[in-house]
Design an enzyme around this catalytic site. Structure first.
Site, PDB file in Angstrom:
ATOM      1  N   ASP A 245       0.862  -1.180   0.000  1.00  0.00           N
ATOM      2  CA  ASP A 245       0.000   0.000   0.000  1.00  0.00           C
ATOM      3  C   ASP A 245       0.899   1.230   0.000  1.00  0.00           C
ATOM      4  OD1 ASP A 245      -2.389   1.540   0.257  1.00  0.00           O
ATOM      5  OD2 ASP A 245      -1.905   1.852   2.360  1.00  0.00           O
ATOM      6  N   SER A 246       0.298   2.382  -0.258  1.00  0.00           N
ATOM      7  CA  SER A 246       1.070   3.625  -0.201  1.00  0.00           C
ATOM      8  C   SER A 246       1.509   3.918   1.233  1.00  0.00           C
ATOM      9  CB  SER A 246       0.211   4.770  -0.721  1.00  0.00           C
ATOM     10  OG  SER A 246      -1.015   4.809  -0.017  1.00  0.00           O
TER      11      SER A 246
ATOM     12  N   GLY B 280      -2.700   9.114  -3.809  1.00  0.00           N
ATOM     13  CA  GLY B 280      -3.971   9.604  -4.364  1.00  0.00           C
ATOM     14  C   GLY B 280      -3.904  10.953  -5.044  1.00  0.00           C
TER      15      GLY B 280
ATOM     16  N   THR C 208      -5.626   3.228  -5.097  1.00  0.00           N
ATOM     17  CA  THR C 208      -5.063   4.091  -6.132  1.00  0.00           C
ATOM     18  C   THR C 208      -4.110   3.288  -7.028  1.00  0.00           C
ATOM     19  OG1 THR C 208      -5.224   5.959  -4.601  1.00  0.00           O
ATOM     20  CG2 THR C 208      -3.820   6.251  -6.529  1.00  0.00           C
TER      21      THR C 208
ATOM     22  N   CYS D  34      -3.693  -1.093  -2.049  1.00  0.00           N
ATOM     23  CA  CYS D  34      -3.960   0.324  -2.299  1.00  0.00           C
ATOM     24  C   CYS D  34      -4.934   0.472  -3.473  1.00  0.00           C
ATOM     25  CB  CYS D  34      -2.636   1.007  -2.634  1.00  0.00           C
ATOM     26  SG  CYS D  34      -2.782   2.744  -3.011  1.00  0.00           S
TER      27      CYS D  34
ATOM     28  N   GLU E  53      -5.373   9.483   9.259  1.00  0.00           N
ATOM     29  CA  GLU E  53      -3.982   9.401   9.721  1.00  0.00           C
ATOM     30  C   GLU E  53      -3.787  10.225  10.998  1.00  0.00           C
ATOM     31  OE1 GLU E  53      -0.859   8.697   7.323  1.00  0.00           O
ATOM     32  OE2 GLU E  53      -2.131   7.284   6.244  1.00  0.00           O
TER      33      GLU E  53
ATOM     34  N   CYS F  49     -11.171   3.282  -0.938  1.00  0.00           N
ATOM     35  CA  CYS F  49      -9.869   3.733  -0.431  1.00  0.00           C
ATOM     36  C   CYS F  49      -9.580   2.973   0.856  1.00  0.00           C
ATOM     37  CB  CYS F  49      -9.918   5.233  -0.163  1.00  0.00           C
ATOM     38  SG  CYS F  49      -8.445   5.869   0.649  1.00  0.00           S
ATOM     39  N   THR F  50      -8.318   2.608   1.032  1.00  0.00           N
ATOM     40  CA  THR F  50      -7.935   1.808   2.202  1.00  0.00           C
ATOM     41  C   THR F  50      -8.346   2.427   3.539  1.00  0.00           C
ATOM     42  OG1 THR F  50      -5.827   2.975   2.010  1.00  0.00           O
ATOM     43  CG2 THR F  50      -5.907   0.702   1.211  1.00  0.00           C
ATOM     44  N   HIS F  51      -8.346   3.770   3.595  1.00  0.00           N
ATOM     45  CA  HIS F  51      -8.592   4.444   4.874  1.00  0.00           C
ATOM     46  C   HIS F  51     -10.070   4.556   5.237  1.00  0.00           C
ATOM     47  CE1 HIS F  51      -4.469   5.490   4.198  1.00  0.00           C
ATOM     48  NE2 HIS F  51      -4.393   6.241   5.286  1.00  0.00           N
TER      49      HIS F  51
HETATM   50  N1  DGL Z   1      -3.936   3.786  -0.049  1.00  0.00           N
HETATM   51  C1  DGL Z   1      -4.569   4.845  -0.790  1.00  0.00           C
HETATM   52  C2  DGL Z   1      -5.796   4.269  -1.512  1.00  0.00           C
HETATM   53  O1  DGL Z   1      -6.363   3.259  -1.120  1.00  0.00           O
HETATM   54  C3  DGL Z   1      -4.965   6.002   0.089  1.00  0.00           C
HETATM   55  C4  DGL Z   1      -3.822   6.841   0.565  1.00  0.00           C
HETATM   56  C5  DGL Z   1      -3.071   7.497  -0.566  1.00  0.00           C
HETATM   57  O2  DGL Z   1      -3.576   8.454  -1.192  1.00  0.00           O
HETATM   58  O3  DGL Z   1      -1.976   7.061  -0.845  1.00  0.00           O
HETATM   59  O4  DGL Z   1      -6.214   4.822  -2.481  1.00  0.00           O
END
Ligand code: DGL
Length: 280
Positions: A20-21, A53, A85, A83, A162, A194-196
């Site tokens: 993931d990012s 993102g 994205t 991720c 975050e 999105c993961t978050h």
């Molecule tokens: N992990 C990213 C996603 O699921 C979210 C955080 C980012 O923008 O890197 O899109």
């Protein structure tokens, strides 16, 4: 036992690579562990370059390829792109290059939404890059072209999570601003693309109301991976709990702290690596 069986046994023990990012992909790891408790997992969070993102497609493809090389150097048997994205903009590119199976999260999120939406009208929320890519919309329409899709980028959701601002007044106000248009649009299902966002589920649900169902890809993609591994005879046959190893490109202590919140368990150690090094 034949040489082929011996080889398969070795590969079965190999870890699943997840990336993931940053820390958000741990929402997916949590589900993966629930569905496949005996699998070893290697997680890479690109904490030096997060967020993806807001970055260009070219940048996310380059980062993703570097991470795939790193994971391959750890002998992973499958790669899960947690991720959204990276799944949206880089999956085709990395799948073509990787020598092992690569699984993204978009299709799983779409399948979850399609199976619950009665009105065939789905909302998709995600990062700017994910929404711009139309990966969700294209995948939904490819599966059933009668579906209507309403898209909305919610870039402030990632920093809110975050910061740990999950159920406070600020997150409620921001969610309301982003989602009022989605609420009015008549969708009956919203994909948390999105993961978050699963961590903001309560807040998002409060804004959208109980008549709109929220779906995410985590549990669907975990089931998909179990299916793929079973099909290839690659499920780890050990009856021990699998181990998890964590690698990041920066700030391991911060990852550890946030990661424990995402995973809801203690993280023993996090190792920092130079991801721009050549791994293959
Ligand atoms: N992990 C990213 C996603 O699921 C979210 C955080 C980012 O923008 O890197 O899109």
């Amino acid at each position: 036992m034949t040489a082929l069986n011996n080889m398969k046994n070795g590969i079965r023990n190999n870890p699943i690579g997840v990336f993931d990012s940053g820390v958000g992909g741990l929402t997916v790891v949590k589900e993966l562990v629930r569905v496949l408790p005996h699998e070893n997992i290697i997680y890479f969070g690109d904490t030096a370059r997060v967020p993806y993102g807001t970055k260009s497609k070219e940048a996310v493809i380059k980062f993703s390829n570097e991470i795939v090389d790193f994971l391959m150097s750890k002998n992973v048997k499958l790669i899960l792109v947690a991720c959204n994205t990276a799944s949206a903009v880089a999956l085709d590119n990395i799948t073509e290059k990787a020598k092992i199976k690569v699984v993204g999260v978009i299709e799983s999120g779409v399948n979850a939404a399609i199976s619950v939406s009665k009105k065939k009208k789905v909302g998709v929320i995600g990062t700017e890059a994910t929404i711009k890519s139309k990966a969700y919309e294209n995948c939904i329409k490819k599966t059933d072209r009668n579906f209507k899709v309403v898209n909305r980028a919610c870039p402030l959701f990632v920093p809110l999570v975050e910061e740990g601002w999950i159920n406070n007044r600020a997150s409620g106000i921001i969610a309301n601003e982003y989602l009022k248009f989605v609420k009015k649009s008549g969708v009956d299902t919203v994909i948390l693309g999105c993961t978050h966002y699963p961590l903001l589920k309560k807040t998002i649900s409060k804004v959208l109301g109980r008549q709109i169902q929220l779906v995410d890809s985590a549990s669907e993609v975990a089931k998909k991976i179990k299916y793929i591994l079973a099909n290839e005879n690659l499920i780890n046959i050990s009856n021990k709990k699998g181990n998890k190893r964590f690698f990041v490109s920066d700030a391991p202590q911060k990852f550890k702290k946030l990661g424990e919140m995402f995973l809801n368990e203690k993280i023993r150690s996090v190792i920092k690596v130079n991801i721009e090094e050549k791994y293959v």
